[in-house]
Structure formats: structure tokens, C-alpha cells
Write a protein that holds these residues in place. Structure first.
Motif, PDB file in Angstrom:
ATOM      1  N   GLU A 165       7.486 122.099 105.868  1.00 55.37           N
ATOM      2  CA  GLU A 165       8.383 121.667 104.781  1.00 55.37           C
ATOM      3  C   GLU A 165       7.992 122.329 103.465  1.00 55.37           C
ATOM      4  O   GLU A 165       8.854 122.799 102.704  1.00 55.37           O
ATOM      5  CB  GLU A 165       8.333 120.138 104.637  1.00 55.37           C
ATOM      6  N   ASP A 166       6.682 122.370 103.190  1.00 56.44           N
ATOM      7  CA  ASP A 166       6.217 123.009 101.956  1.00 56.44           C
ATOM      8  C   ASP A 166       6.492 124.516 101.987  1.00 56.44           C
ATOM      9  O   ASP A 166       6.886 125.111 100.978  1.00 56.44           O
ATOM     10  CB  ASP A 166       4.720 122.759 101.748  1.00 56.44           C
TER      11      ASP A 166
ATOM     12  N   ALA B  95      10.123 124.962 101.225  1.00 59.57           N
ATOM     13  CA  ALA B  95      10.450 124.625  99.839  1.00 59.57           C
ATOM     14  C   ALA B  95      10.000 125.732  98.889  1.00 59.57           C
ATOM     15  O   ALA B  95      10.720 126.100  97.952  1.00 59.57           O
ATOM     16  CB  ALA B  95       9.787 123.301  99.453  1.00 59.57           C
TER      17      ALA B  95
ATOM     18  N   ASP C 219      12.341 128.702  99.407  1.00 58.92           N
ATOM     19  CA  ASP C 219      13.656 128.449  98.801  1.00 58.92           C
ATOM     20  C   ASP C 219      13.604 128.632  97.289  1.00 58.92           C
ATOM     21  O   ASP C 219      14.524 129.205  96.684  1.00 58.92           O
ATOM     22  CB  ASP C 219      14.135 127.031  99.130  1.00 58.92           C
ATOM     23  N   GLU C 220      12.535 128.135  96.665  1.00 60.89           N
ATOM     24  CA  GLU C 220      12.430 128.249  95.206  1.00 60.89           C
ATOM     25  C   GLU C 220      12.205 129.701  94.777  1.00 60.89           C
ATOM     26  O   GLU C 220      12.770 130.158  93.778  1.00 60.89           O
ATOM     27  CB  GLU C 220      11.304 127.361  94.675  1.00 60.89           C
TER      28      GLU C 220
END
Length: 272
Positions: free
Chosen positions: A48-49, A52, A55-56
């Protein structure tokens, strides 16, 4: 203002100003003019990290630099042959493909492990080449590039890969676009010096740089390496890849972050 060279900071560099949040650190870096990021420990983060962060980075228009996929400083890995070695390497490379997909990485750092005290160096080199060919076959279809990092003997005694000429010989023998060199100029200043001539001699096989001044492994301008000349040389050669900021800070707190950014501004101020 965006830097001329594509420098990549890492998590923990800007915390005194940006705060601890990973995505806030990326946003702060972007605001300062940095357009890439690297994270040695990415493979150890949760899926998940990883997603994330990827994506950023994409949202900010930033490039993900290296993460480490294989760097066992305690074991003879690449210098040996056999099914056990291959099985372990296959697992590491397949995992690296998944990490790279989530965070948007192209490059992954590989340190080929310890030198063997039992085998002639030539046999070890041949084994390393064959093992790297095997790894490259897994990575190539995904466009992922493992970058081999030679490390200096003072900080990391007993490792197989120590120098740029050695890394060049191995990459030429592997002959894959997925096996290139990570030239960490901090390590090479200690191992061999001669940074620009060796860089030029191995240029066709170098895909990525990392920096840190020596002594101390802090930001440029704190030691003996003339990074302004080195960055000018990279710029003049048309290098458009990433230069990873793999070092600590000379000062603590907010002042340390400001000094870090100022040092890169100073060294990036060469004339086109």
C-alpha cells in the motif's frame, strides 16, 4: 527553480522542515526544485505504501530512482553457482518486478555479495556473470534495470564488487540492457579516485550515479570532491539520468536542510 541535474533525495533528508509524512516529504522536495526520488528501503515497505508513493510521484511529475532488491553483505551469493543460488535470485528479482510496478521504478540496486575465500577470482567472476544474465532475463521483459553498485573496502570489507573497471568488465560480459552500473562517487573516491576518467571509460555501461562527499559522506561542499566540476562534466556529456543523494547532512535540524539544498544549488550553478 528546477535543477539542471536530476538529483534524487531520499526519505529522512527534509524531515526537520517537511515533517515525517512520506508524501509531504515528496511535495517539499518538488517545491525545492527536485524532480526525482530514491528509496533504498522501498522493497521493505507495505504494498500500500509503495503504491501511494508511486501515485504521488506520478502526480507530481517526479521520477522514482533506485530501490535495493539484492544486497546481502554477509553471504557469498553471485560468486557461487548452483540451483540454490538461482532459486534465491529468482525470488528476489520477481519480487523486485512487483515493487517496481507499484512505485513506478525503472532501476533497482544490486550488490553481488561477498567474495569467496575458496574460489579463484576468475571462477567467481564467471559465476557472477552467469547469475546476472539469469537475473537480467527476468527483468528485461519488464523494462527494469538492475544497477550494480561497487562498494569501497574500508566501509564494507570483503565484498566481491569494488571498482568501476571491474563492474564495466562484468556488464560488458552480461550484455543486457537490464544490467548496468551504479557509479557511487563517494565509494569510488575511496576505492580508486580518478572519478571523471573512470566515468568516461565506463560511460556506455553507467545508468545511474549516487553522490556523497568524502570524508564524512555528507552533502557536496563538505569534503574533498569537486562536485561542481563533476556535475558540469555530467551535464556536458548529456547525462539525463538520476544522481542520487545517498549521504547524510552536515548539520542538524532546519539549518541542516537549508544547508543541504544550498549546497546543491551551489554545485548546480555551473554554466551551460
Amino acid at each position: 527553480e528546477v535543477f539542471k541535474i536530476d538529483y534524487a533525495p531520499h526519505f529522512g533528508m527534509f524531515n526537520a522542515i517537511s515533517g515525517e509524512d512520506h508524501l509531504d516529504q515528496l511535495r517539499f522536495a518538488h517545491d525545492q526544485g527536485f524532480r526525482s526520488w530514491e528509496d533504498n528501503g522501498m522493497a521493505g515497505r507495505s504494498p500500500e505504501d509503495q503504491s501511494a508513493i508511486g501515485d504521488e510521484l506520478r502526480r507530481l511529475g517526479m521520477t522514482m530512482g533506485v530501490f535495493v532488491s539484492e544486497a546481502d553483505f554477509g553471504k557469498e551469493t553471485f560468486v557461487l553457482s548452483g540451483p540454490d543460488v538461482r532459486e534465491a535470485l529468482q525470488g528476489k528479482m520477481e519480487a523486485a518486478v512487483e515493487v517496481a510496478k507499484r512505485c513506478g521504478a525503472t532501476w533497482t540496486t544490486v550488490v553481488p555479495g561477498r567474495i569467496s575465500q575458496r574460489l579463484a577470482m576468475e571462477f567467481q567472476t564467471a559465476n557472477c556473470i552467469e547469475n546476472l544474465k539469469f537475473c537480467a532475463e527476468i527483468l528485461e521483459p519488464h523494462g527494469i534495470v538492475m544497477v550494480l553498485e561497487p562498494l569501497n573496502r574500508r566501509d564494507h570489507p570483503g565484498l566481491f564488487l569494488t571498482g568501476i573497471p571491474q563492474a564495466y568488465q562484468i556488464c560488458r560480459a552480461v550484455g543486457s540492457p537490464s544490467c548496468r552500473i551504479l557509479d557511487d562517487l563517494y565509494h569510488q573516491q575511496i576505492t580508486e579516485g580518478n572519478l571523471i576518467p573512470y566515468m568516461d571509460a565506463a560511460w556506455s555501461e553507467i545508468a545511474y550515479f549516487q553522490v556523497g562527499d568524502n570524508p564524512g559522506r555528507r552533502e557536496p561542499t563538505t569534503g574533498e570532491i569537486d562536485y561542481r566540476n563533476i556535475f558540469r562534466h555530467l551535464h556536458d556529456k548529456g547525462f539525463e539520468g538520476i544522481v542520487g543523494m545517498e549521504h547524510g547532512l552536515s548539520l542538524g535540524g532546519k539549518e541542516g536542510v537549508e544547508r543541504l539544498i544550498a549546497a546543491y544549488r551551489e554545485c548546480d550553478e555551473f554554466r551551460d
